[in-house]
Motif scaffolding. Structure first.
Motif, mmCIF file in Angstrom:
data_model
loop_
_atom_site.group_PDB
_atom_site.id
_atom_site.type_symbol
_atom_site.label_atom_id
_atom_site.label_comp_id
_atom_site.label_asym_id
_atom_site.label_seq_id
_atom_site.Cartn_x
_atom_site.Cartn_y
_atom_site.Cartn_z
ATOM 1 N N THR A 114 0.542 -1.236 -0.236
ATOM 2 C CA THR A 114 -0.481 0.166 -0.376
ATOM 3 C C THR A 114 0.637 1.385 0.103
ATOM 4 O O THR A 114 1.116 2.393 -1.181
ATOM 5 N N ARG A 117 5.240 5.095 -0.997
ATOM 6 C CA ARG A 117 6.207 5.935 -0.752
ATOM 7 C C ARG A 117 7.471 5.343 0.198
ATOM 8 O O ARG A 117 8.658 5.902 0.000
ATOM 9 N N LYS A 241 1.985 13.337 -8.344
ATOM 10 C CA LYS A 241 1.534 11.163 -8.869
ATOM 11 C C LYS A 241 0.679 11.821 -10.111
ATOM 12 O O LYS A 241 0.905 10.274 -10.587
ATOM 13 N N TYR A 244 2.175 8.048 -10.771
ATOM 14 C CA TYR A 244 0.856 6.602 -10.627
ATOM 15 C C TYR A 244 -0.070 6.540 -11.488
ATOM 16 O O TYR A 244 -1.071 5.677 -11.543
ATOM 17 N N ARG A 251 -7.043 -0.044 -12.598
ATOM 18 C CA ARG A 251 -8.117 0.150 -11.080
ATOM 19 C C ARG A 251 -9.809 0.664 -12.339
ATOM 20 O O ARG A 251 -10.538 -0.466 -12.211
ATOM 21 N N GLU A 390 -3.937 -3.638 -7.038
ATOM 22 C CA GLU A 390 -4.671 -2.374 -7.411
ATOM 23 C C GLU A 390 -4.556 -1.664 -6.791
ATOM 24 O O GLU A 390 -5.966 -1.015 -6.801
ATOM 25 N N ARG A 402 -10.488 10.992 1.405
ATOM 26 C CA ARG A 402 -10.022 12.285 1.125
ATOM 27 C C ARG A 402 -10.126 12.948 0.158
ATOM 28 O O ARG A 402 -10.249 14.426 0.422
HETATM 29 C C1 LIG Z 1 -1.727 -1.306 -24.092
HETATM 30 C C2 LIG Z 1 -2.522 -2.251 -24.370
HETATM 31 C C3 LIG Z 1 -3.178 -2.697 -23.625
HETATM 32 C C4 LIG Z 1 -4.002 -3.564 -24.106
HETATM 33 C C5 LIG Z 1 -4.810 -4.004 -22.870
HETATM 34 C C6 LIG Z 1 -5.084 -3.172 -21.803
HETATM 35 C C7 LIG Z 1 -6.553 -3.495 -20.558
HETATM 36 C C8 LIG Z 1 -6.411 -5.274 -20.662
HETATM 37 C C9 LIG Z 1 -7.867 -5.597 -21.038
HETATM 38 C C10 LIG Z 1 -8.333 -6.755 -19.677
HETATM 39 C C11 LIG Z 1 -7.732 -6.597 -18.696
HETATM 40 C C12 LIG Z 1 -7.733 -7.199 -17.546
HETATM 41 C C13 LIG Z 1 -8.068 -7.350 -16.356
HETATM 42 C C14 LIG Z 1 -7.336 -6.842 -16.188
HETATM 43 C C15 LIG Z 1 -8.331 -7.070 -14.517
HETATM 44 C C16 LIG Z 1 -7.155 -7.180 -13.521
HETATM 45 C C17 LIG Z 1 -5.696 -6.996 -13.463
HETATM 46 C C18 LIG Z 1 -4.839 -7.704 -13.510
HETATM 47 C C19 LIG Z 1 -3.233 -8.431 -12.945
HETATM 48 C C20 LIG Z 1 -3.717 -7.351 -11.461
HETATM 49 C C21 LIG Z 1 -1.844 -7.319 -11.029
HETATM 50 C C22 LIG Z 1 -2.093 -5.969 -10.157
HETATM 51 C C23 LIG Z 1 -1.195 -5.593 -9.989
HETATM 52 C C24 LIG Z 1 -1.047 -4.484 -8.781
HETATM 53 O O1 LIG Z 1 -1.621 -5.106 -7.472
HETATM 54 S S1 LIG Z 1 0.129 -3.466 -9.153
HETATM 55 C C25 LIG Z 1 0.313 -2.452 -7.177
HETATM 56 C C26 LIG Z 1 -1.095 -1.716 -6.831
HETATM 57 N N1 LIG Z 1 -0.039 -1.225 -5.890
HETATM 58 C C27 LIG Z 1 -1.025 -0.490 -5.096
HETATM 59 O O2 LIG Z 1 -2.591 0.355 -6.318
HETATM 60 C C28 LIG Z 1 -0.744 1.096 -4.449
HETATM 61 C C29 LIG Z 1 -1.695 1.383 -4.014
HETATM 62 N N2 LIG Z 1 -1.397 2.616 -2.894
HETATM 63 C C30 LIG Z 1 -1.274 3.883 -3.830
HETATM 64 O O3 LIG Z 1 -1.680 3.783 -4.678
HETATM 65 C C31 LIG Z 1 -0.910 4.709 -2.808
HETATM 66 O O4 LIG Z 1 0.221 4.765 -1.510
HETATM 67 C C32 LIG Z 1 -1.420 5.537 -1.619
HETATM 68 C C33 LIG Z 1 -2.716 4.935 -1.023
HETATM 69 C C34 LIG Z 1 -2.949 6.503 -2.965
HETATM 70 C C35 LIG Z 1 -1.554 6.821 -1.138
HETATM 71 O O5 LIG Z 1 -0.254 7.355 -2.183
HETATM 72 P P1 LIG Z 1 0.608 9.003 -1.112
HETATM 73 O O6 LIG Z 1 1.397 9.033 -2.354
HETATM 74 O O7 LIG Z 1 0.937 8.315 -0.014
HETATM 75 O O8 LIG Z 1 -0.542 9.910 -1.216
HETATM 76 P P2 LIG Z 1 -1.277 10.771 -0.173
HETATM 77 O O9 LIG Z 1 -0.037 11.637 0.790
HETATM 78 O O10 LIG Z 1 -1.848 9.557 0.032
HETATM 79 O O11 LIG Z 1 -2.082 11.640 -1.168
HETATM 80 C C36 LIG Z 1 -0.987 12.885 -1.824
HETATM 81 C C37 LIG Z 1 -1.752 13.136 -3.442
HETATM 82 O O12 LIG Z 1 -1.800 11.810 -3.833
HETATM 83 C C38 LIG Z 1 -3.210 11.982 -4.593
HETATM 84 N N3 LIG Z 1 -2.400 10.982 -5.265
HETATM 85 C C39 LIG Z 1 -2.522 9.267 -4.735
HETATM 86 N N4 LIG Z 1 -2.709 8.826 -5.704
HETATM 87 C C40 LIG Z 1 -2.999 9.016 -6.781
HETATM 88 C C41 LIG Z 1 -2.990 8.927 -7.868
HETATM 89 N N5 LIG Z 1 -2.682 6.915 -8.852
HETATM 90 N N6 LIG Z 1 -3.153 9.665 -9.679
HETATM 91 C C42 LIG Z 1 -3.582 11.239 -9.368
HETATM 92 N N7 LIG Z 1 -3.441 11.461 -7.244
HETATM 93 C C43 LIG Z 1 -3.157 10.717 -6.701
HETATM 94 C C44 LIG Z 1 -3.966 12.317 -3.733
HETATM 95 O O13 LIG Z 1 -4.824 12.477 -3.938
HETATM 96 C C45 LIG Z 1 -3.496 12.917 -2.872
HETATM 97 O O14 LIG Z 1 -4.247 14.285 -3.560
HETATM 98 P P3 LIG Z 1 -4.457 15.694 -2.205
HETATM 99 O O15 LIG Z 1 -2.942 16.366 -1.294
HETATM 100 O O16 LIG Z 1 -5.094 16.856 -3.497
HETATM 101 O O17 LIG Z 1 -5.547 15.085 -1.768
#
Ligand SMILES: CCCCC/C=C\C/C=C\C/C=C\C/C=C\C/C=C\CC/C=C/C(=O)SCCNC(=O)CCNC(=O)[C@H](O)C(C)(C)COP(=O)(O)OP(=O)(O)OC[C@H]1O[C@@H](n2cnc3c(N)ncnc32)[C@H](O)[C@@H]1OP(=O)(O)O
Ligand code: FAD
Length: 615
Positions: A114, A117, A241, A244, A251, A390, A402
């Motif tokens: 999760t 950072r 971001k 990200y 998602r 994801e 948030r």
């Molecule tokens: C090109 C050809 C393509 C062809 C094919 C296309 C598609 C395929 C078709 C179909 C596919 C079929 C099925 C698909 C389905 C399933 C997928 C299959 C497999 C999945 C495999 C899995 C992979 C993974 O799991 S990868 C790893 C995933 N990990 C995560 O998601 C980590 C989660 N954690 C976080 O995202 C972050 O840590 C957090 C929780 C968001 C916190 O981040 P942090 O930096 O600490 O931010 P904050 O301090 O909380 O907030 C600061 C600030 O930033 C903003 N923020 C945060 N994240 C984002 C973002 N992503 N985008 C924009 N902004 C963001 C947040 O809102 C905040 O803003 P503020 O300060 O204004 O409030």
């Protein structure tokens, strides 16, 4: 094309060994994705139909438990599109599109999923050689989970903490070759293997990856948003971001995926309910279809409605995603926070609801729903994973919260984006404008609920100062458990209490506060309370739940027992906590039922011909 359940020597997948499952998955995947490649060669692809074709294949009966090539399409290529500059796209995309390289996406580590950072893998720039040095300083820094990485991918996107001129600039993405393109052997300085058996998706070949001062060219940093110049100067991104982006894309795509799985599950359960006759509505009559029972309709019909609701939502989200991405290209970042919040919210809600609905569909089929041949258990395994990957659902819902609290706090000072414009209306009019039992009335009711919950959350955040102490007396703790149990179920069954008791709104609000207070009060004793069950490790048989808390070492130890990790022999320190790592690896390899072939035969028989376009 393989028939829907034709598998290894005609044996159903459920009866294959772990290794045979993998080989079967490779064989089916190269056949299936050869079709996708043919589409691309004939110019019949667009991102939309790719999404549908790849998504359809991955959820199909041919690749029913996932594919070692899934991440290549779902995250490796989108990450290059989203984060590589034009020069890098020209270099890597053609080879990725025709699958002459197979990629994965390595972000999560043993110690962090999760809190990205907090990732520990480092990429330190060496200006003298114009290279980045990738390193895994600890066992918990090992990448853990990337799909296809175990034995399949030869490249991957790696997310690491970027250091240059002695300063850390946070996490950035790099494209890294991990295996030799000819022999498929891991490259020197790379420690790689698969993580072992899982609840589901056992054809995905999830892997682990550790770096031992592994060098890559400077130009392997994906530099669309941020750059490191030859002399090591860091040029930051317009928005921290933007890196990200790959997660936001997946998602969004997951919402489509849930539509596929929910539609399948409710089709199976509804058709079975029309066939299945059980018991009599009236004595003496013939047994009726179980679909005639209202209780059965209660279980199933909401899933039919949800499948349609999710499809409409997915299409709307896809349009929003493309709109916002076009604006990002023009430098307009205004709607990025809304897209992030929407993608977080809808991924969490659709996956949680789909998992619950698929389980209800299984239960609705009685004993036959428990058969693997029903496909319902397998489907449940697939969708429940989506609640975690994801972005774990709780964490994503907190991101949504948030955004909503921030929106509320700026209600009067900022123009609202389309999806939250209703908050202005709910805030302007008197909240309780009466209830009407129409679709519009219910939607309006939930808008009022959303508004009030946001106000309560903002209030709690701003004023709530709770200092709490917990008396060490066991009596005290047991009272807290009773209190917790009562308030939890009172809140769970609130609709009944509101219907049948005089509970007031104020009392409900204080009940919520009391519940949170009880959670906090119990926190210091939580581990002690489960220790008190006195369940020995031998009984738990769990890498996560052992008494000594050595989770990561046990996870790695279990991973090493996988038969797929015996080839090739891993030359790796693997966090040698007791220093006997090499002896241990040799011991395990000698136990493996697999021959220590340098590379799984499927590479030469299936994967290499596929990558060379010969299949
Ligand atoms: C090109 C050809 C393509 C062809 C094919 C296309 C598609 C395929 C078709 C179909 C596919 C079929 C099925 C698909 C389905 C399933 C997928 C299959 C497999 C999945 C495999 C899995 C992979 C993974 O799991 S990868 C790893 C995933 N990990 C995560 O998601 C980590 C989660 N954690 C976080 O995202 C972050 O840590 C957090 C929780 C968001 C916190 O981040 P942090 O930096 O600490 O931010 P904050 O301090 O909380 O907030 C600061 C600030 O930033 C903003 N923020 C945060 N994240 C984002 C973002 N992503 N985008 C924009 N902004 C963001 C947040 O809102 C905040 O803003 P503020 O300060 O204004 O409030
Ligand atoms: C099938 C599968 C495939 C995957 N594929 C990939 C892949 O290809 N590439 C990749 O990089 N990763 C992949 N992952 C990893 C996945 O992204 C992570 O498991 C996910 O991000 C959750 O992180 P975690 O496992 O560290 O759980 P944690 O974050 O440790 O969650 C454990 C608990 O802590 C809670 N928690 C954590 N942080 C907070 C907080 N701030 N507030 C409240 N509660 C919190 C969570 O809600 C949860 O209840 C995959 C995972 C699975 C299951």
């Amino acid at each position: 094309m393989l028939s829907k359940r034709e598998v290894f020597d005609g044996v159903p997948e459920e009866y294959l060994s772990h290794k045979e499952r993998y080989e079967n998955a490779i064989r089916n995947s190269v056949v299936a994705f050869s079709l996708v490649r043919k589409m691309q060669e004939e110019g019949k692809t667009s991102i939309n139909n790719y999404r549908d074709v790849v998504g359809g294949l991955l959820g199909s009966s041919v690749l029913r438990d996932g594919s070692p090539l899934g991440l290549h399409y779902i995250m490796f290529m989108p990450a290059i599109l989203n984060q590589a500059n034009e020069e890098q796209q020209e270099k890597w995309l053609p080879r990725a599109w025709n699958c002459s390289i197979i990629g994965s996406y390595a972000q999560t580590e043993l110690g962090h999923g999760t809190f990205i950072r907090g990732l520990e893998t480092t990429a330190t720039y060496d200006a003298a050689t114009k290279q980045f040095v990738l390193h895994s300083p600890t066992l918990t820094a090992y990448k853990w989970w990337p799909g296809g990485l175990g034995q399949t991918a030869n490249y991957c996107i790696v997310v690491a903490q970027l250091y240059t001129k002695g300063q850390c600039h946070g996490i950035h993405s790099f494209i890294i070759q991990v295996r030799d393109e000819e022999t498929h052997m891991p490259l020197p300085g790379i420690k790689i293997g698969e993580i072992g058996a899982k609840l589901g998706l056992n054809a995905v070949n999830n892997g682990f990856l550790g770096f031992d001062n592994y060098r890559i060219p400077r130009t392997n940093m994906l530099m669309k948003h941020a750059q490191v110049l030859e002399d090591g100067t860091y040029v930051k991104s317009r928005h921290s971001k933007l890196n990200y982006g790959a997660m936001v894309f997946v998602r969004v795509v997951i919402v489509f995926d849930m539509v596929n799985y929910l539609s399948k599950a409710v089709t199976i359960a509804t058709r079975f309910s029309a066939v299945r006759r059980q018991c009599q509505l009236k004595a003496g009559e013939t047994e009726c279809q179980i679909l005639d029972y209202v209780t059965q309709q209660h279980k199933l019909f909401v899933s039919i409605a949800a499948a349609h609701a999710f499809r409409i939502t997915a299409n709307k989200l896809w349009l929003t995603f493309n709109e916002v991405n076009e604006q990002l290209v023009e430098g307009n970042l205004q709607r990025l926070p809304e897209l992030h919040a929407l993608a977080c919210c809808l991924k969490a809600v659709t996956t949680a609801d789909t998992a619950a609905c698929v389980e209800r569909c299984r239960l609705a089929c009685g004993g036959h729903g428990y058969m693997m041949s029903s496909s319902l258990p397998l489907t449940y395994g697939l969708v429940t994973a989506a609640c975690t990957y994801e972005g774990e659902n709780t964490v994503l819902l907190l991101q949504t919260a948030r955004f909503l609290v921030k929106t509320y706090q700026q209600l009067d000072s900022k123009a609202l984006t389309p999806t939250v414009a209703y908050l202005k209306t709910a805030a302007a009019e008197r909240f309780c404008v009466g209830w009407s039992n129409t679709t519009e009335g219910i939607i309006r009711g939930f808008q009022v609920v959303a508004m009030r919950v946001i106000i309560m959350s903002t209030f709690n955040e701003e004023v709530q100062e709770m200092s709490r102490t917990v008396s060490p007396q066991l009596k005290e703790v047991l009272h807290q458990l009773v209190d917790l149990y009562c308030t939890y179920w009172a809140l769970e069954k609130l609709s009944d209490l509101l219907l049948y008791t005089p509970i007031s709104q104020k009392e409900v609000e204080s009940l919520r506060l009391r519940y949170e207070e009880t959670l906090t009060n119990l926190r210091p004793n939580a581990v002690g309370l489960v220790d008190a069950f006195d369940l020995r490790d031998e009984m738990l048989q769990s890498t996560l739940g052992s008494y000594d808390g050595r989770v990561y070492e046990r996870l790695m130890e279990e991973a090493m027992k996988s038969p797929l990790n015996a080839e090739p022999m891993l030359q790796s320190t693997l966090g040698s906590y007791d220093g006997r790592v090499y002896e241990r690896l040799m011991e395990e390899a000698m136990k493996s039922p697999l021959n220590a072939e340098p590379v799984n035969y499927t590479f030469h028989k299936y994967l290499k011909p596929f990558m060379q376009g010969k299949l």
